[in-house]
Write an enzyme that holds these catalytic residues in place. Structure first.
Site, PDB file in Angstrom:
ATOM      1  N   ARG A  12      -2.371 -11.858   4.174  1.00 28.80           N
ATOM      2  CA  ARG A  12      -3.884 -11.534   3.538  1.00 28.80           C
ATOM      3  C   ARG A  12      -3.676 -11.794   2.108  1.00 28.80           C
ATOM      4  NH1 ARG A  12      -6.690  -7.381   5.400  1.00 28.80           N
ATOM      5  NH2 ARG A  12      -8.378  -8.521   4.404  1.00 28.80           N
TER       6      ARG A  12
ATOM      7  N   TYR B 299       0.801  -1.161   0.092  1.00 34.50           N
ATOM      8  CA  TYR B 299      -0.108   0.000  -0.001  1.00 34.50           C
ATOM      9  C   TYR B 299       0.797   1.292  -0.108  1.00 34.50           C
ATOM     10  CZ  TYR B 299      -4.077  -2.634   1.273  1.00 34.50           C
ATOM     11  OH  TYR B 299      -5.130  -3.520   1.156  1.00 34.50           O
TER      12      TYR B 299
ATOM     13  N   HIS C  81     -10.776  -3.243  -1.160  1.00 32.48           N
ATOM     14  CA  HIS C  81     -11.547  -2.455  -0.155  1.00 32.48           C
ATOM     15  C   HIS C  81     -12.618  -1.905  -0.938  1.00 32.48           C
ATOM     16  CE1 HIS C  81      -8.903  -3.566   3.065  1.00 32.48           C
ATOM     17  NE2 HIS C  81      -7.990  -3.372   2.358  1.00 32.48           N
TER      18      HIS C  81
ATOM     19  N   TYR D  72      -0.135  -9.548   0.967  1.00 28.84           N
ATOM     20  CA  TYR D  72       1.152  -9.475   1.847  1.00 28.84           C
ATOM     21  C   TYR D  72       0.983  -9.857   3.194  1.00 28.84           C
ATOM     22  CZ  TYR D  72      -2.836  -6.476   3.296  1.00 28.84           C
ATOM     23  OH  TYR D  72      -4.321  -5.843   3.627  1.00 28.84           O
TER      24      TYR D  72
ATOM     25  N   HIS E 250      -7.063  -8.737  -2.016  1.00 24.38           N
ATOM     26  CA  HIS E 250      -8.347  -7.976  -1.990  1.00 24.38           C
ATOM     27  C   HIS E 250      -8.418  -6.792  -2.263  1.00 24.38           C
ATOM     28  CE1 HIS E 250      -6.152  -7.327   1.817  1.00 24.38           C
ATOM     29  NE2 HIS E 250      -6.898  -6.128   1.907  1.00 24.38           N
TER      30      HIS E 250
END
Length: 187
Positions: A167, A118, A172, A157, A170
């Site tokens: 995780r 991110y 959000h 990640y 995905h």
């Protein structure tokens, strides 16, 4: 002299506020799971309280379509260049609890880049950042509640829920309904 109102029908103007379905407490999805440590940081500490529906819920500020640009839905091109990664088209419809389309809903997305990183100050995972990918997009649904984003497939990640926890890839989603108080955040 004849009565000018004779035979006339009286029309009463009323403001009809939408009603929102309230699930019985027994049917609500639980928000905390002890086995999933990070929910302890995110789940409410107290039982949510349903507030009565008021006029301000449906007459508050709204985000006009003119504030969301067509380029906001293309996450593959930022800062004068093309993002690294496999292109994917993410699309769907926003429907209300009765299955009717919700036109004019604001749909926002955020995600990691193809390497699972991110663009955020607290993301210290040593995967590379992509100068042409910020991971943020938004779009307003059309008259049938449809939306569409062009993005890249996000990478998985690691995270600290337990040893070797990862995780999965995905995206959000944040959906605003007809008013800012009608918000759903999911992934």
């Amino acid at each position: 002299m004849p009565d000018p109102t004779a035979g006339a029908t009286t029309v009463r103007q009323e403001l009809l506020l939408p009603r929102y379905v309230r699930e019985p407490e027994a049917l609500r999805t639980p928000v905390g799971f002890p086995e999933y440590r990070s929910t302890g940081l995110r789940a409410p500490l107290r039982t949510p309280v349903d507030l009565p529906h008021r006029l301000t819920e449906v007459t508050g500020p709204v985000l006009g379509e003119d504030r969301v640009l067509p380029t906001d839905a293309d996450l593959t091109w930022r800062n004068g260049g093309e993002a690294v990664g496999q292109r994917i088209l993410v699309h769907g419809r926003v429907l209300d609890s009765d299955g009717r389309p919700v036109p004019g809903a604001l749909v926002e997305v955020w995600q990691a880049n193809a390497a699972g990183r991110y663009r955020h100050v607290v993301d210290n995972w040593p995967a590379p950042l992509d100068a042409h990918f910020d991971g943020l997009g938004r779009v307003v649904t059309d008259s049938l509640g449809r939306y569409e984003f062009l993005t890249i497939k996000p990478g998985a990640y690691p995270w600290g829920n337990h040893h070797n926890a990862w995780r999965p890839a995905h995206i959000h989603f944040s959906l605003f309904g007809r008013a800012f108080t009608q918000r759903l955040v999911t992934q």
